[in-house]
Scaffold this active site. Structure first.
Site, mmCIF file in Angstrom:
data_model
loop_
_atom_site.group_PDB
_atom_site.id
_atom_site.type_symbol
_atom_site.label_atom_id
_atom_site.label_comp_id
_atom_site.label_asym_id
_atom_site.label_seq_id
_atom_site.Cartn_x
_atom_site.Cartn_y
_atom_site.Cartn_z
ATOM 1 N N ASP A 2 21.637 -16.685 -0.711
ATOM 2 C CA ASP A 2 22.414 -15.681 -1.414
ATOM 3 C C ASP A 2 23.728 -15.472 -0.658
ATOM 4 O OD1 ASP A 2 22.865 -13.627 -3.374
ATOM 5 O OD2 ASP A 2 22.422 -12.165 -1.822
ATOM 6 N N ASP A 4 26.254 -12.571 -0.928
ATOM 7 C CA ASP A 4 26.549 -11.228 -0.425
ATOM 8 C C ASP A 4 25.484 -10.743 0.541
ATOM 9 O OD1 ASP A 4 28.959 -10.843 -1.867
ATOM 10 O OD2 ASP A 4 27.840 -10.289 -3.657
ATOM 11 N N GLU A 50 19.278 0.150 -8.582
ATOM 12 C CA GLU A 50 19.169 -1.058 -7.759
ATOM 13 C C GLU A 50 18.319 -0.820 -6.516
ATOM 14 O OE1 GLU A 50 21.956 -4.422 -5.552
ATOM 15 O OE2 GLU A 50 22.897 -2.598 -6.291
ATOM 16 N N SER A 121 24.561 -16.347 -6.371
ATOM 17 C CA SER A 121 25.063 -14.984 -6.295
ATOM 18 C C SER A 121 25.267 -14.399 -7.674
ATOM 19 C CB SER A 121 26.398 -14.971 -5.542
ATOM 20 O OG SER A 121 26.879 -13.652 -5.432
ATOM 21 N N ALA A 122 25.129 -13.100 -7.756
ATOM 22 C CA ALA A 122 25.555 -12.373 -8.950
ATOM 23 C C ALA A 122 27.006 -11.947 -8.772
ATOM 24 C CB ALA A 122 24.666 -11.155 -9.186
#
Length: 137
Positions: A2, A4, A50, A121-122
């Protein structure tokens, strides 16, 4: 891996929080005040979901997708160009590679055959690619 807060630092050496790919753009002066205000409202709405430990991932996914979609639709109305992304990444001091990441990536490339590294990643792909171009040897 990932991007971030995995490839990049979660916390900076000074103790502050590291920026995400979205944070690089949001922190740059190229976004309007209206965008910043709406992004703040969306953060205040969605971030508690989240980090809610009581919600299942299945419950969170559609809500996080809505946040992602709203932010990207909002960003479409802004002056986000390749050159502005380059400048935003270059001027952002709060997004940094995690300690050891350059060595890790280099070792993956130095093996025979090289080990591919896929960064998921988003976050904003253009920001991530520019960050890697600027920060990796």
């Amino acid at each position: 891996v990932d991007f971030d807060r995995t490839v990049t630092r979660c916390f900076l050496p000074c103790g502050g929080r590291g920026s995400s790919a979205h944070g690089v753009i949001e922190g740059a002066s190229l976004l309007s005040e209206a965008f910043r205000q709406r992004a703040k409202e969306l953060f205040e709405k969605y971030y508690p979901v989240e980090i809610d430990e009581k919600m299942s991932i299945e419950e969170k996914i559609p809500i996080m997708n809505a946040w992602y979609s709203e932010m990207h639709n909002l960003m479409l109305g802004e002056d986000v160009t390749t050159e502005n992304i380059r400048r935003a990444v270059a001027s952002c001091e709060t997004i940094q590679l995690r300690d050891g990441m350059v060595d890790f990536l280099q070792k993956c490339q130095d093996t025979s055959p090289p080990i591919p590294v896929l960064i998921m990643s988003a976050g904003l792909g253009d920001v991530i690619e520019e960050f890697l171009r600027q920060r990796l040897p």
